[in-house]
Structure formats: C-alpha cells, structure tokens
Scaffold this motif. Structure first.
Motif, PDB file in Angstrom:
ATOM      1  N   LYS A  87      46.444 -35.627   1.125  1.00  0.00           N
ATOM      2  CA  LYS A  87      47.467 -35.301   0.145  1.00  0.00           C
ATOM      3  C   LYS A  87      48.569 -36.217   0.555  1.00  0.00           C
ATOM      4  CE  LYS A  87      45.962 -30.540  -1.148  1.00  0.00           C
ATOM      5  NZ  LYS A  87      46.483 -29.295  -1.230  1.00  0.00           N
ATOM      6  N   ILE A  88      48.437 -37.207   1.588  1.00  0.00           N
ATOM      7  CA  ILE A  88      49.609 -38.176   1.752  1.00  0.00           C
ATOM      8  C   ILE A  88      49.662 -39.141   0.553  1.00  0.00           C
ATOM      9  CG2 ILE A  88      50.130 -39.818   3.507  1.00  0.00           C
ATOM     10  CD1 ILE A  88      48.621 -38.054   5.476  1.00  0.00           C
ATOM     11  N   LYS A  89      50.833 -39.220   0.230  1.00  0.00           N
ATOM     12  CA  LYS A  89      51.133 -40.396  -0.693  1.00  0.00           C
ATOM     13  C   LYS A  89      50.987 -41.774  -0.046  1.00  0.00           C
ATOM     14  CE  LYS A  89      54.651 -41.405  -4.461  1.00  0.00           C
ATOM     15  NZ  LYS A  89      53.749 -42.487  -4.882  1.00  0.00           N
ATOM     16  N   VAL A  90      50.126 -42.462  -0.887  1.00  0.00           N
ATOM     17  CA  VAL A  90      50.007 -43.858  -0.575  1.00  0.00           C
ATOM     18  C   VAL A  90      51.004 -44.893  -1.563  1.00  0.00           C
ATOM     19  CG1 VAL A  90      48.369 -45.892  -0.172  1.00  0.00           C
ATOM     20  CG2 VAL A  90      47.845 -43.289   0.356  1.00  0.00           C
ATOM     21  N   GLU A  91      51.707 -45.653  -0.865  1.00  0.00           N
ATOM     22  CA  GLU A  91      52.586 -46.526  -1.869  1.00  0.00           C
ATOM     23  C   GLU A  91      51.682 -47.720  -2.182  1.00  0.00           C
ATOM     24  OE1 GLU A  91      55.696 -46.115  -2.599  1.00  0.00           O
ATOM     25  OE2 GLU A  91      55.588 -43.843  -1.801  1.00  0.00           O
ATOM     26  N   SER A  92      51.222 -48.454  -1.056  1.00  0.00           N
ATOM     27  CA  SER A  92      50.481 -49.591  -1.128  1.00  0.00           C
ATOM     28  C   SER A  92      49.245 -49.941  -0.359  1.00  0.00           C
ATOM     29  CB  SER A  92      51.419 -50.788  -0.935  1.00  0.00           C
ATOM     30  OG  SER A  92      52.397 -50.802  -1.935  1.00  0.00           O
TER      31      SER A  92
ATOM     32  N   GLN B  41      40.755 -54.273  10.705  1.00  0.00           N
ATOM     33  CA  GLN B  41      39.374 -54.390   9.990  1.00  0.00           C
ATOM     34  C   GLN B  41      39.804 -54.909   8.434  1.00  0.00           C
ATOM     35  OE1 GLN B  41      38.229 -50.186  10.754  1.00  0.00           O
ATOM     36  NE2 GLN B  41      36.424 -51.257  11.617  1.00  0.00           N
ATOM     37  N   GLY B  42      40.659 -55.580   8.263  1.00  0.00           N
ATOM     38  CA  GLY B  42      41.173 -56.156   6.990  1.00  0.00           C
ATOM     39  C   GLY B  42      41.972 -55.329   5.972  1.00  0.00           C
ATOM     40  N   ILE B  43      42.186 -54.045   6.538  1.00  0.00           N
ATOM     41  CA  ILE B  43      42.715 -53.224   5.447  1.00  0.00           C
ATOM     42  C   ILE B  43      43.920 -52.456   6.253  1.00  0.00           C
ATOM     43  CG2 ILE B  43      40.953 -51.256   5.907  1.00  0.00           C
ATOM     44  CD1 ILE B  43      41.340 -51.029   2.604  1.00  0.00           C
ATOM     45  N   ALA B  44      44.837 -52.124   5.262  1.00  0.00           N
ATOM     46  CA  ALA B  44      45.953 -51.234   5.783  1.00  0.00           C
ATOM     47  C   ALA B  44      46.474 -50.620   4.701  1.00  0.00           C
ATOM     48  CB  ALA B  44      47.226 -52.033   6.697  1.00  0.00           C
ATOM     49  N   ILE B  45      47.281 -49.380   4.849  1.00  0.00           N
ATOM     50  CA  ILE B  45      48.045 -49.000   3.758  1.00  0.00           C
ATOM     51  C   ILE B  45      49.417 -48.527   4.233  1.00  0.00           C
ATOM     52  CG2 ILE B  45      46.215 -47.776   2.751  1.00  0.00           C
ATOM     53  CD1 ILE B  45      46.907 -45.104   3.973  1.00  0.00           C
ATOM     54  N   LYS B  46      50.496 -48.474   3.248  1.00  0.00           N
ATOM     55  CA  LYS B  46      51.674 -48.038   3.436  1.00  0.00           C
ATOM     56  C   LYS B  46      51.968 -46.684   3.082  1.00  0.00           C
ATOM     57  CE  LYS B  46      55.383 -49.892   1.437  1.00  0.00           C
ATOM     58  NZ  LYS B  46      56.515 -50.692   1.026  1.00  0.00           N
TER      59      LYS B  46
ATOM     60  N   GLU C 136      58.874 -44.787   6.411  1.00  0.00           N
ATOM     61  CA  GLU C 136      57.562 -45.337   5.818  1.00  0.00           C
ATOM     62  C   GLU C 136      56.488 -45.932   7.159  1.00  0.00           C
ATOM     63  OE1 GLU C 136      58.659 -48.649   3.227  1.00  0.00           O
ATOM     64  OE2 GLU C 136      58.729 -47.205   1.464  1.00  0.00           O
ATOM     65  N   SER C 137      55.414 -45.856   6.778  1.00  0.00           N
ATOM     66  CA  SER C 137      54.543 -46.304   7.999  1.00  0.00           C
ATOM     67  C   SER C 137      53.308 -46.973   7.460  1.00  0.00           C
ATOM     68  CB  SER C 137      54.034 -44.764   8.755  1.00  0.00           C
ATOM     69  OG  SER C 137      55.050 -44.164   9.513  1.00  0.00           O
ATOM     70  N   ILE C 138      52.911 -47.634   8.510  1.00  0.00           N
ATOM     71  CA  ILE C 138      51.759 -48.531   8.137  1.00  0.00           C
ATOM     72  C   ILE C 138      50.586 -48.002   9.085  1.00  0.00           C
ATOM     73  CG2 ILE C 138      50.581 -50.752   8.295  1.00  0.00           C
ATOM     74  CD1 ILE C 138      52.745 -50.832   5.969  1.00  0.00           C
ATOM     75  N   ILE C 139      49.348 -47.637   8.169  1.00  0.00           N
ATOM     76  CA  ILE C 139      48.352 -47.061   8.790  1.00  0.00           C
ATOM     77  C   ILE C 139      47.121 -47.995   8.449  1.00  0.00           C
ATOM     78  CG2 ILE C 139      46.629 -45.280   8.688  1.00  0.00           C
ATOM     79  CD1 ILE C 139      48.934 -43.409   7.970  1.00  0.00           C
ATOM     80  N   TYR C 140      46.148 -48.425   9.493  1.00  0.00           N
ATOM     81  CA  TYR C 140      45.146 -49.424   9.146  1.00  0.00           C
ATOM     82  C   TYR C 140      44.037 -49.067   9.853  1.00  0.00           C
ATOM     83  CZ  TYR C 140      47.130 -50.615  13.812  1.00  0.00           C
ATOM     84  OH  TYR C 140      47.527 -50.528  15.180  1.00  0.00           O
ATOM     85  N   GLY C 141      43.025 -49.833   9.375  1.00  0.00           N
ATOM     86  CA  GLY C 141      41.397 -49.699   9.857  1.00  0.00           C
ATOM     87  C   GLY C 141      40.742 -48.746   8.828  1.00  0.00           C
TER      88      GLY C 141
ATOM     89  N   LEU D 223      51.667 -57.250  10.167  1.00  0.00           N
ATOM     90  CA  LEU D 223      51.937 -56.163   9.586  1.00  0.00           C
ATOM     91  C   LEU D 223      51.572 -54.873  10.397  1.00  0.00           C
ATOM     92  CD1 LEU D 223      52.840 -54.526   6.692  1.00  0.00           C
ATOM     93  CD2 LEU D 223      50.544 -54.538   6.219  1.00  0.00           C
ATOM     94  N   CYS D 224      50.441 -55.129  11.017  1.00  0.00           N
ATOM     95  CA  CYS D 224      49.769 -54.071  11.961  1.00  0.00           C
ATOM     96  C   CYS D 224      49.774 -54.190  13.449  1.00  0.00           C
ATOM     97  CB  CYS D 224      48.183 -54.167  11.619  1.00  0.00           C
ATOM     98  SG  CYS D 224      47.567 -53.777  10.036  1.00  0.00           S
ATOM     99  N   ASP D 225      50.853 -54.881  13.777  1.00  0.00           N
ATOM    100  CA  ASP D 225      51.336 -55.063  14.953  1.00  0.00           C
ATOM    101  C   ASP D 225      50.382 -55.421  15.854  1.00  0.00           C
ATOM    102  OD1 ASP D 225      53.465 -55.144  16.840  1.00  0.00           O
ATOM    103  OD2 ASP D 225      53.232 -52.968  17.677  1.00  0.00           O
TER     104      ASP D 225
END
Length: 92
Positions: free
Chosen positions: A20-25, A69-74, A4-9, A62-64
């Motif tokens: 088409k990437i599945k977003v968990e949270s 910018q106050g938002i991230a996704i897993k 799993e990866s955390i992506i942010y911004g 979470l975002c190391d």
C-alpha cells in the motif's frame, strides 16, 4: 518528519508495488531488457505512475551505485517513529 526514498531492484520494486506504499515515480534504465520488467511497467501504466527512462550512469547515481537491475522507484514521504512513540500508542 518524513522524506522521499529511492528503492531499487526488480524484486524489491515489485514488493513495494504489491503493498500500500504510494509510489511517486518509476525509473528505468535505457538499456534494461524490457521483458524483465514488463509486469512492473504494465502495472505502472494501469495505476498511472510516472515512468522515467534514464541513462544507466544516472541510475547508478540515483541508487548510490547499488545493484539496481535497471529499475528504481521513488516512494512518497513517510514518517519515522521512535520506539517510545510506538509503545506509548499501544492500546492495552
């Protein structure tokens, strides 16, 4: 094996949501201006993606400590491929 990866911004998150990437949270900081991410939140609700509101200090961790910018996704698990695996599977 994937992970799993955390992506942010904001922009990066929006691009992932458009793919088409599945977003968990989706994680949003408690002090983020909601008008800046309104489109993302509406999309998440429409797609039934879990939204978690967390403290800014937790978002930093979470975002190391990246610029989130106050938002991230897993995103879901994905598989890395070695270059030889890709080349071996090319139809010629």
């Amino acid at each position: 094996m994937g992970k799993e990866s955390i992506i942010y911004g904001r922009r990066v998150v929006q691009e992932v949501l458009n793919s088409k990437i599945k977003v968990e949270s989706i994680y949003i900081s408690k002090n983020v201006k909601k008008d800046k991410i309104l489109g993302i939140l509406e999309y998440a609700k429409k797609k039934c993606i879990n939204i978690k509101e967390i403290y800014n200090s937790d978002m930093d961790v979470l975002c190391d400590y990246g610029v989130h910018q106050g938002i991230a996704i897993k995103i879901s698990e994905y598989k890395y491929f070695k270059i030889n695996e890709i080349i071996d599977n090319i139809d010629t």
